[in-house]
Design a protein around this motif. Structure first.
Motif, PDB file in Angstrom:
ATOM      1  N   UNK A  45      -8.668  -6.562   0.855  1.00  0.00           N
ATOM      2  CA  UNK A  45      -8.340  -5.237   0.544  1.00  0.00           C
ATOM      3  C   UNK A  45      -9.688  -4.346   0.527  1.00  0.00           C
ATOM      4  N   UNK A  46      -9.753  -3.061   1.042  1.00  0.00           N
ATOM      5  CA  UNK A  46     -10.855  -2.429   1.400  1.00  0.00           C
ATOM      6  C   UNK A  46     -10.553  -1.071   0.770  1.00  0.00           C
ATOM      7  N   UNK A  47     -11.466  -0.169   0.171  1.00  0.00           N
ATOM      8  CA  UNK A  47     -11.302   1.045  -0.150  1.00  0.00           C
ATOM      9  C   UNK A  47     -11.637   1.953   0.995  1.00  0.00           C
ATOM     10  N   UNK A  48     -10.601   2.769   1.306  1.00  0.00           N
ATOM     11  CA  UNK A  48     -10.535   3.631   2.370  1.00  0.00           C
ATOM     12  C   UNK A  48     -11.148   5.096   2.174  1.00  0.00           C
ATOM     13  N   UNK A  90      -2.244  -0.263   9.899  1.00  0.00           N
ATOM     14  CA  UNK A  90      -0.878  -0.745   9.208  1.00  0.00           C
ATOM     15  C   UNK A  90      -1.379  -1.722   8.054  1.00  0.00           C
ATOM     16  N   UNK A  91      -1.122  -1.300   6.790  1.00  0.00           N
ATOM     17  CA  UNK A  91      -1.338  -1.767   5.618  1.00  0.00           C
ATOM     18  C   UNK A  91      -0.596  -1.282   4.391  1.00  0.00           C
ATOM     19  N   UNK A  92      -0.883  -2.026   3.150  1.00  0.00           N
ATOM     20  CA  UNK A  92      -0.175  -1.571   2.036  1.00  0.00           C
ATOM     21  C   UNK A  92      -1.230  -0.657   1.385  1.00  0.00           C
ATOM     22  N   UNK A  93      -0.860   0.446   1.147  1.00  0.00           N
ATOM     23  CA  UNK A  93      -1.884   1.630   0.577  1.00  0.00           C
ATOM     24  C   UNK A  93      -1.703   1.524  -0.869  1.00  0.00           C
ATOM     25  N   UNK A  94      -2.858   1.306  -1.491  1.00  0.00           N
ATOM     26  CA  UNK A  94      -2.649   1.457  -3.177  1.00  0.00           C
ATOM     27  C   UNK A  94      -3.743   2.549  -3.717  1.00  0.00           C
TER      28      UNK A  94
END
Length: 120
Positions: A45-48, A90-94
């Motif tokens: 997981x990374x903070x965007x 492409x990812x799940x964004x939280x």
């Protein structure tokens, strides 16, 4: 307590755009910095992007110039406008929030996530 709900995910072609929304409810006065994070298949997981109550903004290098974060405290929403999308996005964004006045870097509240898929 604070609840976060993400919306706006979907499937988009490469080069397209999408706007993700984080709707905040509960003790909204207790919310400080809000950040969008993502986790792709097999990735950490990374903070965007993040935004403080004073609208101080940070982006990770991978999205600079393509993504825009904004907040509407009157409506208790934080948006992430994603432009120039690439398959690597492409990812799940939280959506996540820190307690107001917190000095810690960790986020205290998390949403369930919304899936963004970019097709090539």
């Amino acid at each position: 307590q604070v609840q976060l709900v993400e919306s706006g995910g979907g499937v988009v072609q490469a080069g397209g755009s999408l706007r993700l929304t984080c709707t905040i409810s509960g003790s909204t006065f207790a919310v400080g910095t809000v950040g969008w994070h993502r986790q792709g298949p097999g990735k950490q997981r990374e903070e965007v992007a993040s935004i403080t109550r004073n609208n101080e903004i940070q982006y990770t290098d991978a999205v600079k110039g393509r993504f825009l974060i904004s907040r509407d405290d009157a409506r208790n929403m934080v948006h992430l406008q994603a432009n120039g999308l690439e398959p690597e996005d492409t990812s799940t964004y939280y959506c996540a929030a820190r307690r107001r006045w917190s000095l810690a870097q960790a986020y205290d509240f998390w949403g369930q996530g919304t899936q963004l898929t970019v097709s090539s």
